[in-house]
Design a protein around this motif. Structure first.
Motif, PDB file in Angstrom:
ATOM      1  N   PRO A 156      -6.686   1.857  -8.651  1.00  0.00           N
ATOM      2  CA  PRO A 156      -6.386   2.053  -7.236  1.00  0.00           C
ATOM      3  C   PRO A 156      -6.099   3.519  -6.924  1.00  0.00           C
ATOM      4  O   PRO A 156      -5.692   4.282  -7.799  1.00  0.00           O
ATOM      5  CB  PRO A 156      -5.153   1.181  -7.004  1.00  0.00           C
ATOM      6  CG  PRO A 156      -4.564   0.947  -8.340  1.00  0.00           C
ATOM      7  CD  PRO A 156      -5.680   1.070  -9.334  1.00  0.00           C
ATOM      8  N   ASP A 166      -4.541  -2.578   2.475  1.00  0.00           N
ATOM      9  CA  ASP A 166      -5.311  -1.603   1.693  1.00  0.00           C
ATOM     10  C   ASP A 166      -5.817  -2.204   0.381  1.00  0.00           C
ATOM     11  O   ASP A 166      -6.936  -1.923  -0.057  1.00  0.00           O
ATOM     12  CB  ASP A 166      -4.474  -0.361   1.404  1.00  0.00           C
ATOM     13  CG  ASP A 166      -4.231   0.484   2.644  1.00  0.00           C
ATOM     14  OD1 ASP A 166      -4.895   0.245   3.671  1.00  0.00           O
ATOM     15  OD2 ASP A 166      -3.366   1.385   2.575  1.00  0.00           O
ATOM     16  N   GLU A 223      -9.724  -2.507  -0.731  1.00  0.00           N
ATOM     17  CA  GLU A 223     -10.251  -1.967  -1.986  1.00  0.00           C
ATOM     18  C   GLU A 223     -10.928  -3.048  -2.823  1.00  0.00           C
ATOM     19  O   GLU A 223     -11.974  -2.821  -3.414  1.00  0.00           O
ATOM     20  CB  GLU A 223      -9.126  -1.336  -2.813  1.00  0.00           C
ATOM     21  CG  GLU A 223      -8.755   0.050  -2.383  1.00  0.00           C
ATOM     22  CD  GLU A 223      -7.761   0.679  -3.340  1.00  0.00           C
ATOM     23  OE1 GLU A 223      -7.744   0.302  -4.525  1.00  0.00           O
ATOM     24  OE2 GLU A 223      -7.007   1.550  -2.890  1.00  0.00           O
TER      25      GLU A 223
END
Length: 78
Positions: free
Chosen positions: A21, A65, A69
């Protein structure tokens, strides 16, 4: 001895990509909000609400988020 050759043929390719990440301040801000909420239980309701709002907002953004992703990852491995 023929078994060793079979194991080598079934091994995954070297250098498979690993997804990491992106760097983010969200985990830190989330922890600060949670700590502020817990400490403020005994202090004042104003800080309690501020900490709770910070915690909930950063949690929502962090989850959003993370989902974004994850959705951009390829479905199949190379």
């Amino acid at each position: 001895m023929s078994e060793a050759g079979t194991d080598e043929q079934n091994a995954p390719p070297a250098g498979e990509r690993i997804h990491m990440p992106a760097p983010s301040l969200l985990p830190l801000l989330n922890a600060v909000g949670l700590a502020l909420t817990i400490v403020s239980i005994t202090l004042t309701p104003i800080l309690l609400v501020a900490g709770l709002v910070l915690f909930l907002v950063t949690t929502a953004i962090w989850v959003r988020d993370s989902v974004r992703e994850t959705n951009h990852l390829p479905l199949e491995h190379d």
